[in-house]
Write a protein that holds these residues in place. Sequence first.
Motif, short mmCIF file in Angstrom:
data_model
loop_
_atom_site.label_atom_id
_atom_site.label_comp_id
_atom_site.label_asym_id
_atom_site.label_seq_id
_atom_site.Cartn_x
_atom_site.Cartn_y
_atom_site.Cartn_z
N ARG A 25 25.37 -21.32 19.26
CA ARG A 25 26.01 -21.21 17.95
C ARG A 25 25.25 -20.24 17.05
O ARG A 25 25.85 -19.49 16.27
CB ARG A 25 26.11 -22.59 17.30
N TRP A 26 23.91 -20.25 17.15
CA TRP A 26 23.12 -19.33 16.33
C TRP A 26 23.40 -17.88 16.73
O TRP A 26 23.58 -17.01 15.89
CB TRP A 26 21.64 -19.65 16.49
N ARG A 27 23.48 -17.63 18.06
CA ARG A 27 23.77 -16.27 18.53
C ARG A 27 25.17 -15.85 18.10
O ARG A 27 25.39 -14.70 17.71
CB ARG A 27 23.64 -16.20 20.06
N GLN A 28 26.11 -16.78 18.16
CA GLN A 28 27.47 -16.46 17.74
C GLN A 28 27.51 -16.14 16.24
O GLN A 28 28.19 -15.21 15.81
CB GLN A 28 28.42 -17.62 18.06
N GLY A 29 26.76 -16.91 15.46
CA GLY A 29 26.69 -16.66 14.02
C GLY A 29 26.06 -15.32 13.71
O GLY A 29 26.54 -14.57 12.85
N ALA A 30 24.98 -14.99 14.43
CA ALA A 30 24.32 -13.71 14.23
C ALA A 30 25.24 -12.56 14.61
O ALA A 30 25.29 -11.53 13.93
CB ALA A 30 23.03 -13.65 15.04
N SER A 31 25.99 -12.74 15.68
CA SER A 31 26.93 -11.70 16.10
C SER A 31 28.04 -11.50 15.07
O SER A 31 28.43 -10.37 14.77
CB SER A 31 27.53 -12.06 17.46
N ALA A 32 28.56 -12.61 14.53
CA ALA A 32 29.60 -12.51 13.51
C ALA A 32 29.08 -11.81 12.26
O ALA A 32 29.78 -10.98 11.66
CB ALA A 32 30.12 -13.90 13.16
N TYR A 33 27.83 -12.12 11.88
CA TYR A 33 27.22 -11.47 10.72
C TYR A 33 27.07 -9.97 10.97
O TYR A 33 27.43 -9.14 10.13
CB TYR A 33 25.87 -12.10 10.42
N GLU A 34 26.54 -9.60 12.13
CA GLU A 34 26.34 -8.18 12.44
C GLU A 34 27.67 -7.43 12.47
O GLU A 34 27.76 -6.29 11.99
CB GLU A 34 25.62 -8.05 13.78
N SER A 35 28.71 -8.05 13.00
CA SER A 35 30.02 -7.41 13.04
C SER A 35 30.58 -7.22 11.63
O SER A 35 31.16 -6.17 11.31
CB SER A 35 31.00 -8.24 13.88
N ALA A 36 30.40 -8.24 10.78
CA ALA A 36 30.88 -8.14 9.41
C ALA A 36 30.16 -7.05 8.64
O ALA A 36 30.78 -6.28 7.89
CB ALA A 36 30.73 -9.49 8.70
N ILE A 37 28.85 -6.94 8.81
CA ILE A 37 28.08 -5.91 8.13
C ILE A 37 28.51 -4.53 8.61
O ILE A 37 28.71 -3.60 7.82
CB ILE A 37 26.57 -6.12 8.36
N ALA A 38 28.67 -4.37 9.92
CA ALA A 38 29.07 -3.07 10.46
C ALA A 38 30.44 -2.66 9.94
O ALA A 38 30.66 -1.48 9.59
CB ALA A 38 29.08 -3.12 11.99
N ALA A 39 31.36 -3.60 9.84
CA ALA A 39 32.71 -3.28 9.37
C ALA A 39 32.69 -2.91 7.89
O ALA A 39 33.36 -1.95 7.47
CB ALA A 39 33.64 -4.46 9.61
N SER A 40 31.93 -3.64 7.08
CA SER A 40 31.94 -3.38 5.64
C SER A 40 31.26 -2.06 5.29
O SER A 40 31.61 -1.42 4.30
CB SER A 40 31.28 -4.53 4.88
N ARG A 41 30.30 -1.63 6.12
CA ARG A 41 29.53 -0.44 5.81
C ARG A 41 29.86 0.75 6.71
O ARG A 41 29.13 1.74 6.73
CB ARG A 41 28.02 -0.77 5.87
N ALA A 42 30.96 0.67 7.41
CA ALA A 42 31.39 1.79 8.26
C ALA A 42 31.72 3.00 7.40
O ALA A 42 32.15 2.88 6.24
CB ALA A 42 32.60 1.38 9.09
N ALA A 43 31.53 4.18 7.95
CA ALA A 43 31.85 5.41 7.23
C ALA A 43 33.33 5.46 6.88
O ALA A 43 34.18 4.90 7.59
CB ALA A 43 31.47 6.61 8.07
#
Length: 360
Positions: A25-43
């Motif tokens: 669950r921790w890895r899944q949460g970290a993955s969801a966070y990283e995906s959200a950050i990448a999407a919000s800060r994409a060029a």
Amino acid sequence: MASRRSLLAGGAAVLAAGAALGALRWRQGASAYESAIAASRAALPAEPGLADLVRYATLAANGHNTQPWRFSATGSDIAVTPDFGRRTPVVDPDDHHLFASLGCAAENLSLAARAAGRAGTPAIGAEGIEIDLAPAAPAAGPLFAAIPHRQSTRADYDGSTIEPALVDRLIAAAAGHGTEAIFISDPAGRDAILDLVIAGNTAQLADPAFVRELKDWIRFSPAEAARRGDGLFAAASGNPALPDWAGRLVIDRVLTAEAENARYVRQIRSSSGLVVLVGPSDDPPGWMRAGLACQRLSLLATAEGLKLAFVNQAVEDIPSRAELRSLLGLGERRPNLVLRIGRAAPLPFSPRRPVEAVLA
């Protein structure tokens, strides 16, 4: 004995399975966070639409990462207006930080609009800012490029000196929005403001209502940060990320005036200097101008490899604000925002809500 061994083995298996599930669950949460950050800060795409411009606007600085803004298209303009449902009435009883946050978002939006071939001119009203989206020649630059990289970096800095020419450019960046930026780097001046930060922080943490409000906006785990899309993610504040249940258990033990004051002493003394921003008037239009200036200065600092973090206790606590006004010889003018500035490694980014949550 065989039965006891079986029970022990079974219990160990249950514990191991629980630990494995928790790790998953921790890895899944970290993955969801990283995906959200990448999407919000994409060029931005080559031909950005309104939603793309708003996404860049939401990457602006804002109090407690509440993101207290709404965006709506009105003809050839887009308006940035308050979302009073995301107020922080204890730390910000007159909505000063809320309106300053609108200014920060409007500066990002203005720069993104210009890069996309729009006029991008901000017009400040009584309770919001409109950005002109009329066609114009594209004009991207280093401030626009810095938008997805800017962050409030709440870490120790390396204490290195900022060149006087760059300090002058930072001051001029704020002046472009009618706001005075006062740069303090001498130890005596820095420590005088540090004393006010400590006094303000001590007063705030002695107020149960302030502590409750602050805790409401803390996100302990990457999963919670990704799910909520707002608030103060522990890792983005230089603290360890924890499972939500663990964070709620330990927060009262670690969120003390003694511990927080020691951290502010260390962090401010490791900074290259402090910046106090003073807007042109003590009203929402003046606060929004201070926000526009804050974001422009922060983007220039980011483009030059610098980091910043707010130490606003000196202006949030009313007695400390009065002393700061006197210390800086401001007369009746209000000191709006205080930042420390310097060089440091980046921290994890704070999350953002999806565009559809803020665009009408």
